[in-house]
Design a protein around this motif. Structure first.
Motif, PDB file in Angstrom:
ATOM      1  N   ALA A 174       0.719  -1.093  -0.043  1.00 20.47           N
ATOM      2  CA  ALA A 174      -0.105   0.168   0.042  1.00 20.47           C
ATOM      3  C   ALA A 174       1.006   1.212  -0.101  1.00 20.47           C
ATOM      4  CB  ALA A 174      -0.830   0.016   1.297  1.00 20.47           C
ATOM      5  N   VAL A 178      -4.073   0.801  -2.419  1.00 25.54           N
ATOM      6  CA  VAL A 178      -3.671  -0.494  -1.884  1.00 25.54           C
ATOM      7  C   VAL A 178      -3.808  -1.760  -2.946  1.00 25.54           C
ATOM      8  CG1 VAL A 178      -4.646  -2.179  -0.298  1.00 25.54           C
ATOM      9  CG2 VAL A 178      -5.019   0.235   0.146  1.00 25.54           C
ATOM     10  N   LYS A 219      -6.683  -5.922  -0.601  1.00 26.97           N
ATOM     11  CA  LYS A 219      -7.569  -4.788  -0.670  1.00 26.97           C
ATOM     12  C   LYS A 219      -8.539  -5.463   0.330  1.00 26.97           C
ATOM     13  CE  LYS A 219      -7.933  -2.380  -3.984  1.00 26.97           C
ATOM     14  NZ  LYS A 219      -8.003  -1.770  -5.478  1.00 26.97           N
ATOM     15  N   ASP A 248      -4.254  -5.048  -4.813  1.00 25.06           N
ATOM     16  CA  ASP A 248      -5.485  -5.852  -5.039  1.00 25.06           C
ATOM     17  C   ASP A 248      -5.270  -7.094  -4.013  1.00 25.06           C
ATOM     18  OD1 ASP A 248      -5.983  -5.424  -8.602  1.00 25.06           O
ATOM     19  OD2 ASP A 248      -6.451  -4.252  -6.804  1.00 25.06           O
TER      20      ASP A 248
END
Length: 126
Positions: free
Chosen positions: A49, A59, A64, A61
């Motif tokens: 991030a 962020v 997330k 994936d």
């Protein structure tokens, strides 16, 4: 120069949470463009991030919905809240800063960062 010191790592069971902190000091005016990265054994360092100088986050994936990046400018501290941890999140987590001011969240590529902390270990058991 900018100095970065991470803390808050530890050993937790799957599903647990931690809050990682990164205290930064030195010539920080142009180095508020920051991010969190991690590196597991035998893996390349990857971006988790990042956050712009104004606080806009980006962020990855892969994390997330579970990881949240934030910073407290008054305290010169960057945070990473990590929830719902999985064994595959086990890694050394590093904070890093770019030698620039950024209006948008900086990239997740580690090669774009100029200053690094020493890292904090996060171990997640199943």
């Amino acid at each position: 120069q900018v100095q970065l010191v991470e803390s808050g790592g530890g050993s937790v069971q799957a599903g647990g949470s931690l809050r990682l902190s990164c205290a930064y000091s030195g010539d920080t005016y142009f180095s508020t463009c920051m991010g969190w990265f991690r590196q597991a054994p035998d893996n390349e360092r990857e971006g988790v991030a990042t956050i712009s100088s104004g606080g806009s986050p980006l962020v990855a994936d892969s994390v997330k919905g579970r990881f949240t990046i934030s910073k407290d400018i008054a305290k010169n501290t960057l945070y990473l809240q990590v929830n719902s941890l999985k064994p595959e999140d086990t890694a050394v987590y590093y904070c890093a800063a770019r030698r620039t001011f950024c209006y948008a969240a900086p990239p997740l590529s580690p090669q774009r960062y100029d200053y690094w902390g020493q890292g904090t270990q996060v171990t997640v058991s199943s």
